[in-house]
Motif scaffolding. Structure first.
Motif, PDB file in Angstrom:
ATOM      1  N   THR A  78       0.797  -1.218  -0.082  1.00 14.21           N
ATOM      2  CA  THR A  78       0.102  -0.035  -0.115  1.00 14.21           C
ATOM      3  C   THR A  78       0.839   1.223  -0.026  1.00 14.21           C
ATOM      4  OG1 THR A  78      -1.615  -1.218   1.114  1.00 14.21           O
ATOM      5  CG2 THR A  78      -1.807   1.301   1.261  1.00 14.21           C
ATOM      6  N   HIS A  79       1.727   1.218   0.844  1.00 13.58           N
ATOM      7  CA  HIS A  79       2.950   2.340   0.809  1.00 13.58           C
ATOM      8  C   HIS A  79       3.470   2.567  -0.378  1.00 13.58           C
ATOM      9  CE1 HIS A  79       6.831   4.111   1.520  1.00 13.58           C
ATOM     10  NE2 HIS A  79       6.112   4.910   2.318  1.00 13.58           N
ATOM     11  N   ASP A  80       3.993   1.454  -1.002  1.00 16.44           N
ATOM     12  CA  ASP A  80       4.622   1.548  -2.301  1.00 16.44           C
ATOM     13  C   ASP A  80       3.720   2.259  -3.553  1.00 16.44           C
ATOM     14  OD1 ASP A  80       6.888   0.550  -1.046  1.00 16.44           O
ATOM     15  OD2 ASP A  80       6.703  -1.443  -1.981  1.00 16.44           O
ATOM     16  N   LEU A  81       2.576   1.820  -3.500  1.00 15.67           N
ATOM     17  CA  LEU A  81       1.565   2.078  -4.489  1.00 15.67           C
ATOM     18  C   LEU A  81       1.490   3.635  -4.255  1.00 15.67           C
ATOM     19  CD1 LEU A  81      -0.822  -0.882  -4.667  1.00 15.67           C
ATOM     20  CD2 LEU A  81       0.893  -0.445  -6.669  1.00 15.67           C
ATOM     21  N   GLN A  82       1.225   4.076  -3.005  1.00 14.43           N
ATOM     22  CA  GLN A  82       1.003   5.548  -2.719  1.00 14.43           C
ATOM     23  C   GLN A  82       2.400   6.329  -3.226  1.00 14.43           C
ATOM     24  OE1 GLN A  82      -1.984   6.990  -1.782  1.00 14.43           O
ATOM     25  NE2 GLN A  82      -0.887   8.636  -2.350  1.00 14.43           N
ATOM     26  N   GLN A  83       3.616   5.862  -2.894  1.00 15.93           N
ATOM     27  CA  GLN A  83       4.876   6.506  -3.424  1.00 15.93           C
ATOM     28  C   GLN A  83       4.650   6.392  -4.747  1.00 15.93           C
ATOM     29  OE1 GLN A  83       8.346   4.277  -2.299  1.00 15.93           O
ATOM     30  NE2 GLN A  83       9.527   5.919  -3.488  1.00 15.93           N
ATOM     31  N   ILE A  84       4.482   5.415  -5.648  1.00 17.13           N
ATOM     32  CA  ILE A  84       4.301   5.522  -7.147  1.00 17.13           C
ATOM     33  C   ILE A  84       3.208   6.480  -7.577  1.00 17.13           C
ATOM     34  CG2 ILE A  84       3.724   3.918  -9.181  1.00 17.13           C
ATOM     35  CD1 ILE A  84       4.710   1.607  -7.628  1.00 17.13           C
ATOM     36  N   HIS A  85       2.199   6.495  -6.992  1.00 15.49           N
ATOM     37  CA  HIS A  85       1.413   7.558  -7.479  1.00 15.49           C
ATOM     38  C   HIS A  85       1.733   8.768  -7.320  1.00 15.49           C
ATOM     39  CE1 HIS A  85      -2.709   9.333  -7.882  1.00 15.49           C
ATOM     40  NE2 HIS A  85      -2.492   9.984  -6.539  1.00 15.49           N
ATOM     41  N   ASN A  86       2.280   9.316  -6.313  1.00 15.10           N
ATOM     42  CA  ASN A  86       2.871  10.511  -5.716  1.00 15.10           C
ATOM     43  C   ASN A  86       3.799  10.986  -6.901  1.00 15.10           C
ATOM     44  OD1 ASN A  86       1.158  10.852  -3.804  1.00 15.10           O
ATOM     45  ND2 ASN A  86       2.594  10.168  -2.122  1.00 15.10           N
ATOM     46  N   THR A  87       4.491  10.110  -7.036  1.00 15.74           N
ATOM     47  CA  THR A  87       5.647  10.262  -8.073  1.00 15.74           C
ATOM     48  C   THR A  87       5.427  10.399  -9.575  1.00 15.74           C
ATOM     49  OG1 THR A  87       7.491   9.050  -6.463  1.00 15.74           O
ATOM     50  CG2 THR A  87       8.038   9.700  -8.791  1.00 15.74           C
ATOM     51  N   LEU A  88       4.356   9.595  -9.868  1.00 15.91           N
ATOM     52  CA  LEU A  88       3.890   9.713 -11.381  1.00 15.91           C
ATOM     53  C   LEU A  88       2.951  11.000 -11.585  1.00 15.91           C
ATOM     54  CD1 LEU A  88       2.818   5.999 -12.004  1.00 15.91           C
ATOM     55  CD2 LEU A  88       4.694   7.240 -13.112  1.00 15.91           C
ATOM     56  N   LYS A  89       2.272  11.448 -10.452  1.00 15.21           N
ATOM     57  CA  LYS A  89       1.738  12.654 -10.661  1.00 15.21           C
ATOM     58  C   LYS A  89       2.589  13.845 -11.308  1.00 15.21           C
ATOM     59  CE  LYS A  89       0.343  13.341  -6.372  1.00 15.21           C
ATOM     60  NZ  LYS A  89      -0.583  14.115  -5.247  1.00 15.21           N
ATOM     61  N   ASP A  90       4.015  13.924 -11.091  1.00 15.03           N
ATOM     62  CA  ASP A  90       4.618  14.696 -11.440  1.00 15.03           C
ATOM     63  C   ASP A  90       5.161  14.562 -13.170  1.00 15.03           C
ATOM     64  OD1 ASP A  90       4.533  15.938  -9.089  1.00 15.03           O
ATOM     65  OD2 ASP A  90       6.370  14.626  -8.325  1.00 15.03           O
ATOM     66  N   HIS A  91       4.611  13.252 -13.464  1.00 15.91           N
ATOM     67  CA  HIS A  91       5.341  12.974 -14.978  1.00 15.91           C
ATOM     68  C   HIS A  91       3.973  12.671 -15.752  1.00 15.91           C
ATOM     69  CE1 HIS A  91       9.136  12.986 -13.052  1.00 15.91           C
ATOM     70  NE2 HIS A  91       8.952  12.170 -12.186  1.00 15.91           N
ATOM     71  N   HIS A  92       4.176  12.655 -17.138  1.00 18.28           N
ATOM     72  CA  HIS A  92       3.185  12.382 -17.855  1.00 18.28           C
ATOM     73  C   HIS A  92       3.330  10.985 -18.748  1.00 18.28           C
ATOM     74  CE1 HIS A  92       0.918  16.132 -17.247  1.00 18.28           C
ATOM     75  NE2 HIS A  92       2.433  16.767 -17.552  1.00 18.28           N
ATOM     76  N   LEU A  93       3.458   9.894 -17.944  1.00 17.52           N
ATOM     77  CA  LEU A  93       3.722   8.541 -18.509  1.00 17.52           C
ATOM     78  C   LEU A  93       2.353   7.669 -18.597  1.00 17.52           C
ATOM     79  CD1 LEU A  93       6.909   7.801 -16.473  1.00 17.52           C
ATOM     80  CD2 LEU A  93       7.057   8.463 -18.706  1.00 17.52           C
ATOM     81  N   LEU A  94       2.335   7.078 -19.741  1.00 17.65           N
ATOM     82  CA  LEU A  94       1.417   5.974 -20.071  1.00 17.65           C
ATOM     83  C   LEU A  94       1.795   5.057 -18.822  1.00 17.65           C
ATOM     84  CD1 LEU A  94      -0.819   4.260 -21.110  1.00 17.65           C
ATOM     85  CD2 LEU A  94       1.134   3.400 -22.595  1.00 17.65           C
ATOM     86  N   THR A  95       0.722   4.667 -17.795  1.00 21.25           N
ATOM     87  CA  THR A  95       1.107   3.643 -16.771  1.00 21.25           C
ATOM     88  C   THR A  95       0.479   2.353 -16.988  1.00 21.25           C
ATOM     89  OG1 THR A  95       1.405   5.653 -15.214  1.00 21.25           O
ATOM     90  CG2 THR A  95       1.035   3.455 -14.328  1.00 21.25           C
ATOM     91  N   VAL A  96       1.250   1.232 -17.055  1.00 21.70           N
ATOM     92  CA  VAL A  96       0.575  -0.061 -17.099  1.00 21.70           C
ATOM     93  C   VAL A  96       0.914  -0.902 -15.702  1.00 21.70           C
ATOM     94  CG1 VAL A  96       0.731  -2.340 -18.420  1.00 21.70           C
ATOM     95  CG2 VAL A  96       1.355  -0.129 -19.555  1.00 21.70           C
ATOM     96  N   TYR A  97       0.083  -1.631 -15.331  1.00 25.15           N
ATOM     97  CA  TYR A  97       0.417  -2.322 -13.934  1.00 25.15           C
ATOM     98  C   TYR A  97       0.091  -3.722 -14.283  1.00 25.15           C
ATOM     99  CZ  TYR A  97      -0.007  -3.717  -9.169  1.00 25.15           C
ATOM    100  OH  TYR A  97       0.312  -4.200  -7.786  1.00 25.15           O
TER     101      TYR A  97
END
Length: 257
Positions: free
Chosen positions: A49-68
């Motif tokens: 849960t913490h890792d996913l939140q960290q990923i979300h927060n970092t990705l907000k600053d970038h415009h990347l197509l995100t695949v899980y």
């Protein structure tokens, strides 16, 4: 040119990722890549849960197509929908605002597996596209069950597409050219890799600018769709850019001009 995605396992070794997630996301964001593939198996289950939140927060600053991507089969061994676990990973994908989620097929049976149940599950996640990948297993890595699944899903209007992994066909002794011919109408995402046999084992190695299988199939079927570079890449933006040039043909054009 189509979008290029970098999966996190391109930077991992047998011990996993050596640095924190922000490090790798920033490298990809600073390269010429268009997207990132987050791999559930590389995340710490105890701190997911913490890792996913960290990923979300970092990705907000970038415009990347995100695949899980998650190694959770769509269909269980008894051929029923793996509903609880698939719902859980869909929620994880939603947490990082992934556009696509990639799963293996599992044990699909055209007579027994309930595609209506899958359609109902996907109705809860209208912003996420489900992609099913040919993996390295007998149940999910052969042409026939995949073709049956996508044909039946199309008949029943189930919104599911395919990830075509060009190297995985070698693990199941299937013909990649035949697979591409039959399955290309369903493919939305192409995993590029080069697989060789070494010491009686199959090994994924970096692509080269030559007549490799990935390029033969790419040029005929998949050059216009998003493609992932799923092979070992040194974790810096320059290395990523060099392979993007190869996959887009830029390197070859410069050498011949």
């Amino acid at each position: 040119m189509s979008q290029v995605v970098i999966p996190l396992n391109a930077f991992s070794n047998e011990k996993g990722l050596e640095k924190d997630l922000d490090f790798y996301i920033t490298i990809i964001a600073n390269s010429n890549a268009d997207g990132i593939e987050i791999r559930k198996e590389l995340l710490n289950a105890a701190s997911l849960t913490h890792d996913l939140q960290q990923i979300h927060n970092t990705l907000k600053d970038h415009h990347l197509l995100t695949v899980y991507s998650a190694p959770i089969p769509l269909w269980k061994e008894d051929t029923s929908l793996n509903e609880e676990r698939v719902s859980a990973v869909m929620e994880e994908a939603k947490q990082i605002q992934a556009k696509w989620i990639k799963l293996p097929l599992g044990n699909f049976d055209i007579q027994k597996s309930n595609l209506k149940a899958l359609s109902n599950l996907l109705d809860h996640y209208p912003t996420i596209q489900l992609l099913i990948e040919n993996d390295q297993t007998r149940e999910g890595g052969r042409i026939d069950p995949l073709f049956q699944f996508f044909q039946e899903a199309e008949k029943q209007n189930v919104p599911v597409h395919m990830t075509f992994d060009v190297g995985n066909w070698m693990y199941t002794n299937e013909d990649a050219h035949k697979a591409a011919s039959l399955l290309s109408p369903y493919v939305s995402y192409y995993h590029v890799k080069h697989v060789i046999q070494q010491n009686q084992k199959l090994l994924t190695v970096p692509i080269k600018n030559g007549n490799e299988l990935w390029k033969e199939i790419n040029d005929v079927y998949f050059s216009a769709i998003p493609r992932a570079l799923e092979f070992p890449i040194f974790p810096d933006s320059a290395s990523i850019n060099r392979y993007i040039e190869i996959i887009n043909g830029d390197h070859a054009e410069r050498m011949s001009s």
